[in-house]
Design a protein around this motif. Structure first.
Motif, short mmCIF file in Angstrom:
data_model
loop_
_atom_site.label_atom_id
_atom_site.label_comp_id
_atom_site.label_asym_id
_atom_site.label_seq_id
_atom_site.Cartn_x
_atom_site.Cartn_y
_atom_site.Cartn_z
N GLU A 25 -5.35 5.69 -3.63
CA GLU A 25 -5.34 4.47 -2.82
C GLU A 25 -6.73 4.16 -2.27
OE1 GLU A 25 -2.44 4.42 0.32
OE2 GLU A 25 -3.41 2.71 1.27
N SER A 26 -7.44 5.21 -1.83
CA SER A 26 -8.74 4.94 -1.24
C SER A 26 -9.73 4.49 -2.32
CB SER A 26 -9.25 6.14 -0.44
OG SER A 26 -10.06 6.95 -1.25
N TYR A 59 1.50 3.53 -3.43
CA TYR A 59 0.59 4.41 -4.18
C TYR A 59 1.07 5.85 -4.06
CZ TYR A 59 -2.78 0.61 -4.47
OH TYR A 59 -3.38 -0.57 -4.74
N SER A 99 0.82 -1.21 0.00
CA SER A 99 0.00 0.00 0.00
C SER A 99 0.85 1.26 0.00
CB SER A 99 -0.93 -0.01 1.21
OG SER A 99 -0.16 -0.18 2.38
N GLN A 106 -2.99 9.35 -1.83
CA GLN A 106 -3.92 8.72 -0.89
C GLN A 106 -5.31 8.60 -1.48
OE1 GLN A 106 -4.32 9.63 3.09
NE2 GLN A 106 -2.25 8.98 3.61
N ILE A 107 -5.68 9.61 -2.30
CA ILE A 107 -7.01 9.59 -2.93
C ILE A 107 -7.10 8.38 -3.86
CG2 ILE A 107 -8.59 10.85 -4.43
CD1 ILE A 107 -7.19 13.43 -3.47
N GLN A 123 -13.34 -3.92 -3.19
CA GLN A 123 -14.33 -4.61 -2.36
C GLN A 123 -15.41 -5.27 -3.18
OE1 GLN A 123 -15.68 -2.61 1.06
NE2 GLN A 123 -13.77 -1.53 1.41
N LYS A 149 -6.87 -6.21 -6.12
CA LYS A 149 -6.16 -4.92 -6.09
C LYS A 149 -5.71 -4.48 -7.48
CE LYS A 149 -5.73 -3.10 -1.93
NZ LYS A 149 -5.26 -3.81 -0.75
N LYS A 190 -9.07 0.94 -3.01
CA LYS A 190 -9.58 0.13 -1.91
C LYS A 190 -11.08 -0.13 -2.07
CE LYS A 190 -9.83 0.23 2.92
NZ LYS A 190 -9.94 1.25 3.96
N GLU A 191 -11.82 0.94 -2.45
CA GLU A 191 -13.27 0.79 -2.62
C GLU A 191 -13.59 -0.20 -3.73
OE1 GLU A 191 -15.48 1.90 -0.63
OE2 GLU A 191 -14.09 3.10 0.57
#
Lengths: 367, 206
Positions: free
Chosen positions: B12-13, B6, B3, B9-10, B20, B26, B16-17
């Motif tokens: 990465e999030s 990346y 992680s 951070q935007i 799911q 990933k 992440k979403e």
């Protein structure tokens, strides 16, 4: 039916082997760890798509290599059948019949019936009831697909019921309503499973006794009996009454998943009272009974694999066993043994074609 | 890729979403996110808006629990449908499949699952209330069970059958047998065996 030609690459400790086999008795002679049993396992593999000993396929590849291949040519009703099994590490196992790959391995199982008698069979006597159920289930599933389906469904019902019981807080009306449904399924599927098991054991029994008496020279009285909750008069009531207990324990205590077969000698449990040789005779008779059973249901004589068969048997029993399997009822046989001098006089007594292969360090040489 | 690697951070999030979602790992998530970044801004915002509306505005039909835009779904609201026949299915995909046959003119009831404690679904998790009410009020003449042919489907069938056992309502279930266009030799023994046991008078197949 018989296996004519066998070709192995990197299977267990066998780097390369090409064998021309005879329709009668084929013997693999060598010291411990030479690879005799591995050869039997390769033959077993072609019938059941898996190893008799090690269920993890990749562990059957020769050390420091990344694939194995087993190929066999069979004579089946005078037609040639070619079976190929290849496994490469990290790739799905390939199984082909006459160069055509199977969609489902279960479609292959049953085509080449086979019975293996091995020292591992001892588990059937000494270990818990699960081993005996597994054994019965595997034989019946070989000729009755519907049975396998019922069994899978039954086991799922039990798993669902168990999870439900584990999470259940109180045995109220709603819970009883739900359990009524599963209990109904346990009863209905259980009846079918129990009926098939009882029928199989009934059919097996006379053949088993015939075999046992022949090998032992009618020295002992043996018997087996099928035990099932379903045979109790009030099974339905017992199932209902077990709910509270089941809830506390978190699993289902009544049903055909607790079935057992009681093996007895002279009226006592063979597990406790039988000698090593008696246990071995019992298991051999059971497996030979299974052979006859499969031969009748499949209309085809299975291959018979005898691993280390003479160990623990006295000379008379060993001789009578050979006399038995040397008869017409059995067709192609594979035997492993450590001593050439023991097997040679045995083969002379039998009126069957035979071939001897000497095994050393995974290498097979025809004598 | 861990992680820390990346650059944002935007990003990465967002990855992440996406990861799911079922079947998305990933790597795929990153590919999808980078794809979206390259698209026209308005297209992406429209995409986001449709997701928001999906969650906020879609409702479940109060009568049958089918997915709907209004309180009553199109099927339940239609006067052309036979409201005395109810087909009980597991989920909306089954409704679509049966609608595609163009052979069914009754209404549906979507359970939202089948009884399977192993998957965390008990009898109380099924959407049963409006169906039970309708049946008890005598509004239904026939219930058609069209649940999966798995053991869990069977369990749910039995459960419903017992629930409605005392009420006068005809209960039927889909026929199970050989598929059209199938060669008999390739049909599995269980299905073929069942088709034999439940064979039909020939006139009915004409």
């Amino acid at each position: 039916m018989f296996l004519k030609h066998l070709h192995l690459i990197n299977f267990k400790n066998i780097e390369l082997a090409q064998l021309e086999l005879c329709e009668g008795i084929n013997c693999f002679i060598g010291s411990n760890g030479a690879g005799k049993t591995n050869m039997l396992d390769a033959i077993y593999y072609m019938s059941f798509c898996k190893s008799f000993f090690n269920p993890i396929d990749s562990q059957n590849i020769r050390h420091e290599h990344d694939f194995f291949v087993i190929q066999g040519t069979y004579n089946l009703n005078d037609e040639k059948e070619h079976v190929y099994c290849g496994l490469k590490k990290g790739v799905k196992k390939q199984f082909k019949r006459n160069k055509k790959e199977y969609d489902k391995l279960s479609n292959h199982i049953g085509l080449l019936p086979l019975v293996m008698i091995s020292p591992q069979d001892e588990r059937l006597i000494v270990e818990g009831s699960e081993q005996r159920r597994k054994y019965i289930d595997s034989v019946i599933s070989q000729y009755d697909r519907a049975y396998l389906e019922h069994l899978i469904n039954y086991n799922r019902v039990i798993s669902q019921r168990n999870v439900y019981l584990k999470n259940l807080k109180a045995l109220n009306k709603a819970a009883h309503d739900m359990l009524d449904v599963w209990d109904f399924q346990i009863l209905e599927l259980g009846k079918k499973i129990s009926k098939a098991r009882a029928l199989f054991l009934d059919e097996l029994k006379p053949v088993f006794l015939e075999m046992y008496n022949f090998i032992s020279g009618e020295k002992e009285v043996v018997e087996f009996a099928y035990k099932s909750h379903l045979n109790d008069d009030d099974f339905e009531v017992a199932l209902r009454e077990s709910r509270e207990r089941d809830m506390i324990l978190g699993y289902s205590t009544k049903g055909v998943h607790k079935d057992d077969v009681d093996f007895r000698i002279g009226g006592y449990p063979i597990k406790k009272m039988g000698s090593q040789g008696q246990k071995k005779t019992f298991l051999i008779a059971l497996k030979l009974g299974q052979f006859k059973f499969l031969a009748e249901h499949k209309n085809r004589k299975p291959l018979l694999l005898l691993d280390d068969i003479f160990d623990k048997l006295d000379t008379q029993r060993g001789d009578r066993l050979i006399e038995l399997v040397g008869g017409d009822f059995f067709n192609q046989i594979f035997i492993t043994d450590t001593q050439l001098n023991r097997i040679k006089p045995v083969l002379r007594k039998i009126n069957k074609e035979s071939r001897i292969f000497m095994v050393e360090d995974g290498e097979f040489k025809q004598q | 890729m861990n992680s820390e690697s990346y650059p944002s951070q935007i990003l990465e999030s967002a990855v992440k979403e996406f990861s799911q979602l079922p079947g998305v790992g990933k790597k795929t998530a990153l590919r999808l996110v980078l794809f979206l970044l390259k698209q026209e801004k308005n297209d992406v915002l429209r995409f986001a808006d449709s997701l928001r509306r999906l969650r906020e505005e879609i409702v479940y039909c109060k009568s049958c629990y089918n997915i709907s835009d209004a309180e009553l779904c199109d099927i339940c609201a239609s006067p052309k449908r036979d409201h005395e026949t109810v087909c009980v299915v597991e989920n909306i995909k089954d409704v679509m499949a049966i609608e595609n046959t163009q052979q069914y003119f009754g209404i549906y009831h979507v359970l939202g699952g089948v009884i399977s404690p192993m998957d965390g679904i008990g009898p109380d998790d099924l959407m049963l209330k409006p169906l039970i009410e309708k049946v008890e009020e005598g509004k239904i003449k026939e219930l058609i069970f069209a649940l999966p042919t798995t053991m869990e489907g069977d369990t749910t069938n039995f459960y419903l059958y017992r629930k409605f056992g005392d009420i006068e309502v005809k209960i039927t279930t889909l026929a199970r047998g050989v598929s059209i266009g199938d060669e008999l030799e390739y049909t599995d023994e269980v299905t073929l065996g069942r088709s034999l046991v439940n064979r039909l008078p020939f006139e009915k197949t004409l």
